[in-house]
Design an enzyme around this catalytic site. Structure first.
Site, mmCIF file in Angstrom:
data_model
loop_
_atom_site.group_PDB
_atom_site.id
_atom_site.type_symbol
_atom_site.label_atom_id
_atom_site.label_comp_id
_atom_site.label_asym_id
_atom_site.label_seq_id
_atom_site.Cartn_x
_atom_site.Cartn_y
_atom_site.Cartn_z
ATOM 1 N N HIS A 1 0.931 -1.257 0.008
ATOM 2 C CA HIS A 1 0.108 -0.058 0.209
ATOM 3 C C HIS A 1 0.855 1.028 -0.055
ATOM 4 C CE1 HIS A 1 -3.002 2.724 2.194
ATOM 5 N NE2 HIS A 1 -3.666 2.058 1.239
ATOM 6 N N SER B 1 -6.624 -1.226 -5.471
ATOM 7 C CA SER B 1 -6.466 -1.396 -3.940
ATOM 8 C C SER B 1 -7.393 -2.915 -4.109
ATOM 9 C CB SER B 1 -6.904 -0.135 -3.314
ATOM 10 O OG SER B 1 -8.413 -0.113 -3.227
ATOM 11 N N ASP C 1 -7.561 14.572 -5.639
ATOM 12 C CA ASP C 1 -7.093 12.978 -5.227
ATOM 13 C C ASP C 1 -8.327 12.434 -4.682
ATOM 14 O OD1 ASP C 1 -5.450 10.829 -4.399
ATOM 15 O OD2 ASP C 1 -4.865 11.984 -2.607
ATOM 16 N N ALA D 1 -10.581 8.548 -4.137
ATOM 17 C CA ALA D 1 -10.915 7.136 -4.270
ATOM 18 C C ALA D 1 -12.044 7.216 -5.451
ATOM 19 C CB ALA D 1 -11.376 6.572 -3.061
ATOM 20 N N LYS E 1 -20.345 5.260 -14.499
ATOM 21 C CA LYS E 1 -19.285 6.225 -14.859
ATOM 22 C C LYS E 1 -18.225 5.944 -13.866
ATOM 23 C CE LYS E 1 -22.264 9.514 -16.564
ATOM 24 N NZ LYS E 1 -22.790 10.884 -16.551
ATOM 25 N N GLY F 1 -8.751 20.337 -4.118
ATOM 26 C CA GLY F 1 -7.597 20.427 -3.326
ATOM 27 C C GLY F 1 -7.107 21.724 -2.297
ATOM 28 N N GLN F 2 -8.091 22.665 -2.595
ATOM 29 C CA GLN F 2 -7.824 23.926 -1.966
ATOM 30 C C GLN F 2 -8.065 23.765 -0.310
ATOM 31 O OE1 GLN F 2 -10.345 27.178 -3.106
ATOM 32 N NE2 GLN F 2 -9.439 28.604 -1.712
HETATM 33 P P1 NAI Z 1 -11.996 12.958 -0.426
HETATM 34 O O1 NAI Z 1 -13.583 12.494 -0.812
HETATM 35 O O2 NAI Z 1 -11.664 13.644 0.836
HETATM 36 O O3 NAI Z 1 -11.668 14.129 -1.652
HETATM 37 C C1 NAI Z 1 -11.933 13.816 -2.873
HETATM 38 C C2 NAI Z 1 -11.345 15.056 -3.781
HETATM 39 O O4 NAI Z 1 -12.321 16.143 -3.533
HETATM 40 C C3 NAI Z 1 -10.081 15.799 -3.256
HETATM 41 O O5 NAI Z 1 -9.125 16.143 -4.375
HETATM 42 C C4 NAI Z 1 -10.526 17.036 -2.456
HETATM 43 O O6 NAI Z 1 -9.634 18.297 -2.436
HETATM 44 C C5 NAI Z 1 -11.903 17.382 -3.215
HETATM 45 N N1 NAI Z 1 -12.817 18.038 -2.455
HETATM 46 C C6 NAI Z 1 -13.411 17.682 -1.261
HETATM 47 N N2 NAI Z 1 -14.315 18.569 -0.803
HETATM 48 C C7 NAI Z 1 -14.404 19.644 -1.678
HETATM 49 C C8 NAI Z 1 -14.873 20.740 -1.882
HETATM 50 N N3 NAI Z 1 -15.853 21.325 -0.997
HETATM 51 N N4 NAI Z 1 -14.780 21.663 -2.928
HETATM 52 C C9 NAI Z 1 -13.743 21.330 -3.861
HETATM 53 N N5 NAI Z 1 -13.231 20.133 -3.641
HETATM 54 C C10 NAI Z 1 -13.266 19.092 -2.870
HETATM 55 O O7 NAI Z 1 -11.100 12.036 -0.784
HETATM 56 P P2 NAI Z 1 -11.271 10.303 -0.757
HETATM 57 O O8 NAI Z 1 -12.015 9.807 -1.868
HETATM 58 O O9 NAI Z 1 -11.754 10.069 0.410
HETATM 59 O O10 NAI Z 1 -9.775 9.945 -0.921
HETATM 60 C C11 NAI Z 1 -8.926 9.878 0.326
HETATM 61 C C12 NAI Z 1 -7.523 9.444 0.036
HETATM 62 O O11 NAI Z 1 -7.548 8.064 0.043
HETATM 63 C C13 NAI Z 1 -6.562 10.074 -1.297
HETATM 64 O O12 NAI Z 1 -5.502 10.578 -0.682
HETATM 65 C C14 NAI Z 1 -6.387 8.771 -1.982
HETATM 66 O O13 NAI Z 1 -5.407 8.803 -2.905
HETATM 67 C C15 NAI Z 1 -6.611 7.613 -0.760
HETATM 68 N N6 NAI Z 1 -6.647 6.335 -1.141
HETATM 69 C C16 NAI Z 1 -5.637 5.427 -1.539
HETATM 70 C C17 NAI Z 1 -5.835 4.033 -1.851
HETATM 71 C C18 NAI Z 1 -4.651 3.226 -2.102
HETATM 72 O O14 NAI Z 1 -4.792 2.042 -2.000
HETATM 73 N N7 NAI Z 1 -3.386 3.632 -1.952
HETATM 74 C C19 NAI Z 1 -7.148 3.548 -2.058
HETATM 75 C C20 NAI Z 1 -8.261 4.506 -1.937
HETATM 76 C C21 NAI Z 1 -7.940 5.910 -1.703
#
Ligand code: NAI
Length: 349
Positions: free
Chosen positions: A116, A140, A174, A176, A224, A306-307
């Site tokens: 991971h 994953s 970034d 999932a 999608k 990302g902000q």
């Molecule tokens: P999340 O749902 O917290 O955010 C997703 C995206 O939406 C981000 O780019 C965030 O900046 C954007 N965002 C969130 N709220 C926003 C808003 N109000 N306005 C504008 N943009 C907004 O992220 P999620 O899907 O929970 O993923 C969390 C982390 O988990 C990520 O870093 C991902 O790489 C990691 N991950 C890693 C895995 C692995 O196997 N290495 C597997 C799955 C996820």
């Protein structure tokens, strides 16, 4: 508990080193985990240390891997991580993709046989901080139903992107490809709360609001998001000759075995496509224009992707990072792990 970034880094590094990793690799994982916590992605921060420690102690993360970088063309390469620390392999592989993109306009590196690797924003930011566009995708473990299905096939297969603007401006996305992370279901279980019916399904493939009935997660945006998951699996699994789809190894099973996961980094040098200064100006303009959009009812403002994470990171850099007390207590304790993570059913109640 609030701790400084430096202190959190030190605690994570020491714990992983005690679990058996070299100081260099423990340091590399600590970098990525502290990055995640600092950006508010606590699901991929210090919370993971005990799981990694257990897998390292049981041999499923190779403590002394032999990394192998092999160039396969002017802009393409593979990086074999020998089932060592995924974070460290993915970081080094991104450095190689950056070098190729600087020279040839694009750099694509397939990172093979890793454990991971955490929050992907860390790796795409390596590229954007050097004036390049970074994209990264990875596999994953299977926890998600394909659209219309009643059994899991794909993982939460994340996608990350980052592009540079002027000065320190970066736009970073970034996510999932599932509606919600598994951690959010566990959280609802711990509080005996219901979940929205858009998050997950039961063993019949029916949407459920009972977190204890969950037997798979749902992709974002129906067919999608399912299509995006398929794309990620092809690019980071099938393309690299690795296990794919439902054959991807489980995070919480066979902790003594390497995970054989894949990740693909794509780096694009904007200077090979347009005027680089213009590119950066336009990224900064995009960020400003998005912020200036009139908010919908119930929203205080429009944020660019990302902000909010970047703002949180700035605040945490100054004031320290909030860490759950239990996690802090574990980090400062002498315990390496509590044998808590080796179970066959990822949805076990
Ligand atoms: P999340 O749902 O917290 O955010 C997703 C995206 O939406 C981000 O780019 C965030 O900046 C954007 N965002 C969130 N709220 C926003 C808003 N109000 N306005 C504008 N943009 C907004 O992220 P999620 O899907 O929970 O993923 C969390 C982390 O988990 C990520 O870093 C991902 O790489 C990691 N991950 C890693 C895995 C692995 O196997 N290495 C597997 C799955 C996820």
């Amino acid at each position: 508990m609030r701790v400084s970034k430096e202190k959190l880094h030190e605690l994570i590094k020491n714990k992983l080193n005690k679990a058996g990793l070299t100081v260099e690799h423990a340091d590399g994982i600590a970098d990525v985990l502290v990055h995640a916590d600092a950006r508010g992605i606590h699901s991929h921060g210090a919370m993971r240390v005990e799981y990694y420690a257990e897998r390292i102690a049981k041999g499923g993360i190779n403590a002394n891997p032999h990394f192998q970088f092999e160039k396969t063309g002017p802009s393409t390469a593979t990086f074999d991580g020998d089932n060592g620390a995924g974070h460290v392999a993915a970081k080094q592989a991104m450095d190689e993709a950056i070098k190729m993109a600087k020279e040839n306009g694009v750099g694509v590196v397939g990172v093979k046989r890793i454990s991971h690797s955490g929050a992907l924003s860390y790796f795409v930011k390596q590229a954007s901080e050097q004036g390049l566009v970074g994209i990264s995708v990875c596999q994953s473990d299977p926890m998600v139903v394909p659209y219309g299905g009643a059994e899991p096939y794909y993982g939460t297969n994340p996608i990350a992107f980052s592009a540079p603007g002027e000065n320190d401006d970066l736009i970073t996305f970034d996510m999932a490809t599932t509606v919600q992370a598994w951690g959010k279901i566990l959280h609802a279980r711990s509080k005996n709360e219901t979940i929205p019916e858009t998050w997950a399904v039961d063993h019949n493939g029916e949407p459920t609001t009972n977190p204890f009935d969950v037997s798979a997660l749902l992709p974002i945006a129906g067919p999608k998001g399912y299509g995006l998951m398929m794309m990620v699996d092809v690019l980071s699994g099938v393309l690299l000759g690795l296990p794919f789809g439902k054959n991807v190894s489980s995070m919480y099973h066979d902790l003594e075995k390497g995970r054989e996961l894949g990740q693909l980094h794509i780096v694009i040098n904007p200077a090979f496509f347009t005027d680089i200064d213009m590119f950066k100006q336009n990224i900064s303009q995009t960020m400003k224009e998005l912020n200036a959009i009139k908010p919908a009812p119930g929203f205080d403002q429009v944020y660019y992707p990302g902000q909010r994470s970047a703002e949180r990171e700035r605040r945490y850099n100054e004031n320290g990072i909030d860490i759950v007390d239990d996690i802090y207590d574990y980090l400062v304790s002498d315990t390496i792990h509590n044998n808590a993570y080796d179970h066959k059913d990822p949805f076990a109640k």
